[in-house]
Design a protein around this motif. Structure first.
Motif, PDB file in Angstrom:
ATOM      1  N   ALA A 452      -7.011 -17.412  12.883  1.00 46.11           N
ATOM      2  CA  ALA A 452      -7.114 -18.631  12.069  1.00 46.11           C
ATOM      3  C   ALA A 452      -7.220 -19.857  12.975  1.00 46.11           C
ATOM      4  O   ALA A 452      -8.058 -20.736  12.741  1.00 46.11           O
ATOM      5  N   ALA A 453      -6.413 -19.879  14.036  1.00 45.48           N
ATOM      6  CA  ALA A 453      -6.437 -21.031  14.939  1.00 45.48           C
ATOM      7  C   ALA A 453      -7.791 -21.143  15.644  1.00 45.48           C
ATOM      8  O   ALA A 453      -8.237 -22.225  15.997  1.00 45.48           O
ATOM      9  N   ALA A 454      -8.454 -19.995  15.840  1.00 43.77           N
ATOM     10  CA  ALA A 454      -9.753 -19.997  16.518  1.00 43.77           C
ATOM     11  C   ALA A 454     -10.881 -20.310  15.535  1.00 43.77           C
ATOM     12  O   ALA A 454     -12.059 -20.201  15.886  1.00 43.77           O
ATOM     13  N   GLY A 455     -10.527 -20.655  14.311  1.00 37.06           N
ATOM     14  CA  GLY A 455     -11.554 -21.014  13.325  1.00 37.06           C
ATOM     15  C   GLY A 455     -12.270 -19.802  12.746  1.00 37.06           C
ATOM     16  O   GLY A 455     -13.443 -19.891  12.388  1.00 37.06           O
ATOM     17  N   LYS A 456     -11.582 -18.663  12.664  1.00 33.72           N
ATOM     18  CA  LYS A 456     -12.196 -17.455  12.102  1.00 33.72           C
ATOM     19  C   LYS A 456     -11.380 -16.965  10.915  1.00 33.72           C
ATOM     20  O   LYS A 456     -10.633 -15.975  11.017  1.00 33.72           O
ATOM     21  N   PRO A 457     -11.487 -17.656   9.768  1.00 33.50           N
ATOM     22  CA  PRO A 457     -10.646 -17.306   8.619  1.00 33.50           C
ATOM     23  C   PRO A 457     -10.879 -15.879   8.131  1.00 33.50           C
ATOM     24  O   PRO A 457      -9.926 -15.218   7.700  1.00 33.50           O
ATOM     25  N   ASN A 458     -12.103 -15.376   8.198  1.00 36.32           N
ATOM     26  CA  ASN A 458     -12.339 -14.015   7.694  1.00 36.32           C
ATOM     27  C   ASN A 458     -11.618 -12.971   8.525  1.00 36.32           C
ATOM     28  O   ASN A 458     -11.009 -12.051   7.986  1.00 36.32           O
ATOM     29  N   GLU A 459     -11.677 -13.146   9.849  1.00 36.73           N
ATOM     30  CA  GLU A 459     -10.942 -12.232  10.723  1.00 36.73           C
ATOM     31  C   GLU A 459      -9.449 -12.324  10.436  1.00 36.73           C
ATOM     32  O   GLU A 459      -8.738 -11.319  10.414  1.00 36.73           O
ATOM     33  N   ALA A 460      -8.992 -13.576  10.225  1.00 37.79           N
ATOM     34  CA  ALA A 460      -7.562 -13.770   9.963  1.00 37.79           C
ATOM     35  C   ALA A 460      -7.165 -13.078   8.656  1.00 37.79           C
ATOM     36  O   ALA A 460      -6.154 -12.375   8.599  1.00 37.79           O
ATOM     37  N   ILE A 461      -7.986 -13.252   7.636  1.00 42.56           N
ATOM     38  CA  ILE A 461      -7.683 -12.627   6.339  1.00 42.56           C
ATOM     39  C   ILE A 461      -7.608 -11.107   6.490  1.00 42.56           C
ATOM     40  O   ILE A 461      -6.659 -10.458   6.030  1.00 42.56           O
ATOM     41  N   ALA A 462      -8.585 -10.547   7.194  1.00 40.99           N
ATOM     42  CA  ALA A 462      -8.582  -9.090   7.398  1.00 40.99           C
ATOM     43  C   ALA A 462      -7.326  -8.662   8.150  1.00 40.99           C
ATOM     44  O   ALA A 462      -6.696  -7.648   7.813  1.00 40.99           O
ATOM     45  N   ALA A 463      -6.951  -9.454   9.155  1.00 36.22           N
ATOM     46  CA  ALA A 463      -5.779  -9.080   9.956  1.00 36.22           C
ATOM     47  C   ALA A 463      -4.496  -9.161   9.122  1.00 36.22           C
ATOM     48  O   ALA A 463      -3.625  -8.298   9.233  1.00 36.22           O
ATOM     49  N   TYR A 464      -4.386 -10.189   8.292  1.00 30.82           N
ATOM     50  CA  TYR A 464      -3.195 -10.281   7.430  1.00 30.82           C
ATOM     51  C   TYR A 464      -3.153  -9.114   6.444  1.00 30.82           C
ATOM     52  O   TYR A 464      -2.105  -8.548   6.180  1.00 30.82           O
ATOM     53  N   ARG A 465      -4.311  -8.765   5.897  1.00 32.14           N
ATOM     54  CA  ARG A 465      -4.325  -7.657   4.932  1.00 32.14           C
ATOM     55  C   ARG A 465      -3.852  -6.369   5.603  1.00 32.14           C
ATOM     56  O   ARG A 465      -3.071  -5.601   5.046  1.00 32.14           O
ATOM     57  N   GLU A 466      -4.342  -6.141   6.808  1.00 29.06           N
ATOM     58  CA  GLU A 466      -3.949  -4.923   7.516  1.00 29.06           C
ATOM     59  C   GLU A 466      -2.436  -4.920   7.784  1.00 29.06           C
ATOM     60  O   GLU A 466      -1.760  -3.914   7.573  1.00 29.06           O
ATOM     61  N   LEU A 467      -1.942  -6.080   8.221  1.00 22.90           N
ATOM     62  CA  LEU A 467      -0.510  -6.206   8.508  1.00 22.90           C
ATOM     63  C   LEU A 467       0.316  -5.893   7.252  1.00 22.90           C
ATOM     64  O   LEU A 467       1.312  -5.171   7.302  1.00 22.90           O
ATOM     65  N   LEU A 468      -0.152  -6.440   6.112  1.00 27.58           N
ATOM     66  CA  LEU A 468       0.634  -6.289   4.889  1.00 27.58           C
ATOM     67  C   LEU A 468       0.629  -4.853   4.374  1.00 27.58           C
ATOM     68  O   LEU A 468       1.511  -4.459   3.613  1.00 27.58           O
ATOM     69  N   GLN A 469      -0.352  -4.068   4.799  1.00 30.44           N
ATOM     70  CA  GLN A 469      -0.319  -2.654   4.404  1.00 30.44           C
ATOM     71  C   GLN A 469       0.898  -1.965   4.987  1.00 30.44           C
ATOM     72  O   GLN A 469       1.545  -1.161   4.329  1.00 30.44           O
ATOM     73  N   ALA A 470       1.193  -2.311   6.251  1.00 32.66           N
ATOM     74  CA  ALA A 470       2.354  -1.695   6.882  1.00 32.66           C
ATOM     75  C   ALA A 470       3.655  -2.411   6.502  1.00 32.66           C
ATOM     76  O   ALA A 470       4.711  -1.806   6.454  1.00 32.66           O
ATOM     77  N   HIS A 471       3.572  -3.724   6.269  1.00 30.12           N
ATOM     78  CA  HIS A 471       4.778  -4.518   5.989  1.00 30.12           C
ATOM     79  C   HIS A 471       4.540  -5.381   4.759  1.00 30.12           C
ATOM     80  O   HIS A 471       4.376  -6.583   4.864  1.00 30.12           O
ATOM     81  N   PRO A 472       4.556  -4.758   3.584  1.00 30.44           N
ATOM     82  CA  PRO A 472       4.146  -5.479   2.375  1.00 30.44           C
ATOM     83  C   PRO A 472       5.051  -6.665   2.011  1.00 30.44           C
ATOM     84  O   PRO A 472       4.640  -7.516   1.248  1.00 30.44           O
ATOM     85  N   SER A 473       6.245  -6.716   2.557  1.00 26.33           N
ATOM     86  CA  SER A 473       7.169  -7.785   2.159  1.00 26.33           C
ATOM     87  C   SER A 473       7.346  -8.848   3.239  1.00 26.33           C
ATOM     88  O   SER A 473       8.332  -9.583   3.238  1.00 26.33           O
ATOM     89  N   TYR A 474       6.418  -8.939   4.137  1.00 31.42           N
ATOM     90  CA  TYR A 474       6.565  -9.909   5.224  1.00 31.42           C
ATOM     91  C   TYR A 474       6.081 -11.283   4.740  1.00 31.42           C
ATOM     92  O   TYR A 474       4.879 -11.572   4.693  1.00 31.42           O
ATOM     93  N   VAL A 475       7.053 -12.110   4.379  1.00 29.00           N
ATOM     94  CA  VAL A 475       6.739 -13.373   3.701  1.00 29.00           C
ATOM     95  C   VAL A 475       5.822 -14.307   4.502  1.00 29.00           C
ATOM     96  O   VAL A 475       4.886 -14.883   3.943  1.00 29.00           O
ATOM     97  N   PRO A 476       6.046 -14.483   5.809  1.00 27.57           N
ATOM     98  CA  PRO A 476       5.142 -15.398   6.523  1.00 27.57           C
ATOM     99  C   PRO A 476       3.669 -14.982   6.381  1.00 27.57           C
ATOM    100  O   PRO A 476       2.790 -15.840   6.259  1.00 27.57           O
ATOM    101  N   ALA A 477       3.415 -13.671   6.384  1.00 32.82           N
ATOM    102  CA  ALA A 477       2.030 -13.210   6.249  1.00 32.82           C
ATOM    103  C   ALA A 477       1.522 -13.409   4.826  1.00 32.82           C
ATOM    104  O   ALA A 477       0.371 -13.812   4.615  1.00 32.82           O
TER     105      ALA A 477
END
Ligand code: HEC
Ligand code: HEC
Ligand code: HEC
Ligand code: HEC
Ligand code: HEC
Ligand code: HEC
Ligand code: HEC
Length: 692
Positions: A452-477
């Protein structure tokens, strides 16, 4: 993140009380009231009370608020932010008043605590009704005989004023460990009403519950009996800061509670320190918390195997000024016996001079880099504050500093958390995650944030989605993903994540604000209003939330409350340009005199000249009173910023038509005809048809 007093300890979102890590055996001991130590160790206790460390944090009371010259009603004006400040005393309570001009946007905040003994400086803290601590924008400095000035990092037009909450980091370095602390991910910690005051014995000696009963030396940590390295680390936990500018200086290990380090344990199990890369031109930096960093560069340190802090310092005693010099001379001579000038003179004055620090420009500290000759020039001459933002001033490798070879994952994470080395850091962090497959979400979270900081929202969105698969309750994500999806126009999906985050953390003001904004875009105005009011409940000085609430109320046609809310946003943050624009809009809708709206718009434009809607609305006000050339000028400014704005095209066309510039008018009206909005098309057609 703008670093103010000290960025210091950055917790890698493991945040506070979470899971208890496995510690060596001494973890079975717990902390006791420090008074207990004093009863048996009277002499040390009495002497230690006089030190700066024992006075590093305390309540504001008549006994402690003694340096401020109340008889002169201390105040000063800060030109860059166009704000005035005054300290007030009412009975036994103390306040900071802030206002603009004669009395606009005035607010008063109680000073509840002071951080810093005042040997060099005192920083004022306000405790919010919710139990959060905010650093106030004004501090007291011993420099130049004692004066008030802006807090470090605040000497700029857009400082955070009273809105900067402090996290656990100031406390980690300036106090005894507080007993209970509510530290939820992504929200600022809530501090108990009753806090310890000052660094206590156990910060250097470890928890004393067993020793106070047994009185056995073996049941308490004595740094003297530790190895040089472990002993130094007792001081390093607080005195090691390579830099306070964005880098980061340090990362606390994932899963470690903010206050879980204990003397005698390896510091590197708890945190990792980083530095600017060699050859980056930053080697000579001199900052306020630099004794360890500078001493470790000294020949005296590198060429001897025994020099450490306690070689020169007795931490239980005050050792300052001329009275302490003979003691230091003896210590120098302990290693430098013999001939010549090693036998006399003020060794410290020539070899460890006091210098002005780069980060706290009103502070002067001892340079612990022991050199043959001091650096040339006037070392205490005044300097201007330097502002660095993450990833702007220093861009380059974030180098491991202590330990020398930390975990690869932390080194990779450090490259990106403050954007110092984003481009190279992102693939490096991704590779490290692939290789080590950490269980904790914090590394993947860092990677998503970096995208996100590098100006790549799509990559960021994909990365958050992947993270949430393993940690569905991680509020910051959940929160960040929600905000990114909202910004990308995927509002329904955003709301799903934000609702889930709210379910997990109902008091998280940031989540409530993001959810309120998303609901607003879904047209759920009543829900949006409730969420935003709740965010404000949690954090009454949350200027953005007042602004968002104002917008929702505006849309609900509750004009009086909308104006009140927007005015509160401005009172909290006078430089919030968007709130001035929205207030102008609310005033126009409430049919207030147009001069008032015009003044708000002019303020908005002064704060943010690139705010196209403000120029557009100003154009509208000028048109309404027939000031056509002024209207045309405003619309032109709007079009310079957003060339395809149909409303501005229509406005400019109409204004030009009124001034008789038919040809130009036609050009803009024809552009407006292409608007997807049928109303704009119709109006443009109408004006065109009236052109002779
Ligand atoms: C009930 C009395 C008592 C209390 C309470 C007490 N101590 Fe002690 N402490 C002692 C005695 C006795 C010794 C041993 C003195 C000696 O051997 O010279 C000692 C020794 C020490 C030592 C030196 C250990 C060594 O390796 O030589 C330290 C450090 C120390 N205490 C710290 C503390 C701290 C910190 C506290 C509060 C948490 C505390 N003490 C509370 C009685 C007490
Ligand atoms: C990494 C540990 C660390 C962090 C984090 C930290 N400080 Fe400090 N601070 C220190 C140390 C150590 C000193 C003393 C510096 C010296 O004399 O070398 C100090 C000095 C100060 C002083 C001047 C005290 C004096 O000598 O009169 C103030 C005021 C202060 N800090 C406020 C803050 C505030 C407010 C925060 C949080 C925003 C903060 N500090 C965060 C370690 C820290
Ligand atoms: C800033 C760190 C620090 C703090 C705070 C601190 N000590 Fe110490 N203490 C030390 C160190 C370091 C030593 C070992 C000194 C040495 O190497 O000779 C020590 C040694 C001692 C000893 C051993 C006897 C001696 O004089 O060497 C006692 C007892 C003691 N401390 C008690 C206390 C008590 C009681 C308090 C609180 C009132 C306290 N200390 C606060 C760092 C600290
Ligand atoms: C819990 C954090 C912490 C630890 C541990 C710590 N310090 Fe400090 N130290 C500070 C802070 C903060 C200040 C500045 C306090 C102030 O003046 O407000 C300070 C100030 C000092 C000072 C200035 C003089 C004074 O009167 O306070 C000396 C000297 C010092 N520390 C030495 C040491 C040594 C030596 C050790 C290790 C044995 C040590 N400190 C451990 C945080 C710490
Ligand atoms: C624990 C022992 C020790 C203590 C204490 C100590 N030094 Fe040193 N110092 C050394 C050693 C070892 C060297 C390196 C000597 C060499 O390279 O020949 C050194 C080198 C120096 C140098 C030369 C630095 C350079 O870059 O060439 C200066 C100047 C110096 N010391 C001054 C002091 C002063 C002043 C003090 C007291 C404030 C002091 N030292 C305390 C051990 C010590
Ligand atoms: C070679 C001797 C020596 C060593 C080793 C040493 N100091 Fe100092 N320190 C001094 C002198 C001299 C002063 C200035 C005292 C005064 O104000 O007159 C000082 C002052 C300080 C101060 C007060 C603030 C300031 O900058 O003036 C702090 C904090 C401090 N030292 C921390 C440390 C820490 C932490 C260590 C270990 C990393 C350490 N010192 C090691 C000699 C030493
Ligand atoms: C008036 C300033 C002054 C005072 C006071 C002073 N020094 Fe120096 N010292 C110097 C200078 C200048 C040099 C470098 C000489 C050179 O590079 O030729 C030096 C060099 C040194 C060196 C390195 C010498 C070598 O040959 O490697 C040491 C060690 C040292 N001083 C220790 C001390 C000690 C210990 C004291 C206190 C007893 C002290 N100095 C007092 C100015 C001073």
């Amino acid at each position: 993140m703008v670093r103010l007093w000290a960025i210091g300890v950055i917790l890698v979102a493991g945040w506070g009380c979470g899971t208890a890590p496995k510690l060596p055996a001494i973890a079975a001991r717990t902390y006791v009231e420090t008074r207990q130590c004093d009863t048996c160790h009277k002499e040390i206790a009495a002497s230690y009370k006089q030190t700066g460390m024992a006075r590093a944090f305390y309540k504001a009371t008549p006994a402690t608020m003694t340096v401020e010259h109340w008889e002169r009603s201390p105040r000063f004006d800060h030109k860059p932010s166009n704000r005035s400040y005054q300290l007030l005393r009412r009975g036994d309570r103390y306040f900071l008043r802030r206002w603009q001009g004669t009395d606009s946007n005035m607010l008063e905040l109680e000073i509840h605590y002071v951080m810093g003994s005042g040997n060099a400086a005192r920083s004022y803290l306000h405790r919010t009704p919710q139990g959060r601590l905010a650093e106030l924008p004004v501090a007291w400095y011993a420099d130049a005989g004692g004066k008030l000035a802006m807090s470090p990092g605040y000497d700029r037009s857009d400082h955070q004023d009273h809105r900067r909450k402090i996290s656990t980091d100031c406390f980690f370095c300036h106090n005894a460990y507080p007993a209970a602390l509510d530290t939820k991910p992504a929200s600022e910690p809530v501090f108990a009403e009753s806090l310890p005051e000052g660094i206590d014995c156990q910060r250097c000696h470890g928890p004393g519950s067993v020793h106070v009963k047994s009185t056995k030396p073996a049941d308490i940590v004595n740094p003297k009996r530790l190895s040089r390295e472990r002993s130094l680390e007792v001081c390093m936990q607080c005195h090691l800061e390579t830099t306070s500018f964005p880098l980061p200086n340090s990362l606390v290990k994932v899963g470690r509670g903010a206050f879980s380090y204990q003397p005698g344990q390896p510091l590197s199990d708890f945190m990792t320190h980083f530095d600017h890369a060699k050859g980056s031109g930053r080697e000579g930096k001199f900052e306020i918390v630099s004794s360890v960093y500078r001493l470790r560069q000294s020949k005296c340190f590198t060429a001897s195997d025994k020099l450490q802090c306690t070689t020169c310092h007795d931490p239980h005693k005050v050792q300052r000024g001329p009275a302490a010099r003979p003691g230091f001379l003896k210590t120098c001579q302990g290693c430098h016996q013999g001939q010549g000038h090693f036998t006399k003179g003020d060794c410290v004055q020539c070899h460890m001079p006091k210098r002005r620090t780069e980060d706290v420009v009103h502070g002067v500290m001892t340079d612990h880099l022991i050199q043959r000759r001091p650096p040339p020039g006037n070392l205490t001459a005044p300097i201007a504050e330097r502002h660095e933002t993450p990833g702007k001033s220093y861009v380059g490798e974030v180098a491991p500093y202590y330990p020398a070879n930390p975990d690869e994952l932390y080194v990779a994470l450090a490259q990106v958390v403050q954007r110092s080395n984003l481009a190279a850091g992102i693939p490096r962090l991704a590779a490290a995650i692939q290789k080590h497959r950490p269980q904790e979400p914090q590394f993947a979270f860092g990677l998503a944030q970096a995208h996100a900081a590098a100006g790549k929202p799509n990559e960021a969105i994909a990365a958050y989605r992947e993270l949430l698969q393993a940690h569905p309750s991680y509020v910051p994500a959940l929160r960040n993903l929600g905000e990114l999806l909202h910004a990308a126009g995927q509002t329904n999906d955003a709301v799903l994540h934000l609702e889930k985050a709210r379910g997990l953390e109902p008091n998280n003001a940031g989540v409530l604000h993001a959810l309120g904004r998303a609901w607003r875009d879904q047209g759920k105005l009543a829900d949006a209003q409730t969420a935003l009011e709740e965010a404000i409940n949690q954090d009454p000085d949350f200027a953005d939330a007042h602004n968002s609430l104002g917008l929702v109320l505006l849309e609900r046609k509750d004009l009086a409350r909308a104006q009140a809310s927007l005015q509160e946003a401005i009172r909290q943050q006078p430089d919030l340009a968007e709130a001035h624009l929205n207030l102008a809009q609310a005033m126009l809708m409430a049919e207030a005199p147009p001069q008032q709206a015009q003044a708000e718009l002019e303020t908005a434009i002064r704060l943010n000249p690139r705010m196209a809607p403000a120029h557009e609305l100003l154009g509208l006000i000028h048109s309404a009173s027939g000031r056509w050339p002024l209207a045309a000028a405003s619309y032109r400014k709007a079009l310079e910023i957003t060339p395809d704005a149909p409303r501005a095209q229509l406005g400019l066309g109409s204004a030009l038509a009124a001034t008789g510039d038919r040809e130009a008018a036609r050009r803009y009206l024809n552009l407006a005809l292409r608007s997807p909005d049928p109303n704009i098309q119709a109006e443009a057609r109408d004006v065109l048809s009236q052109l002779p």
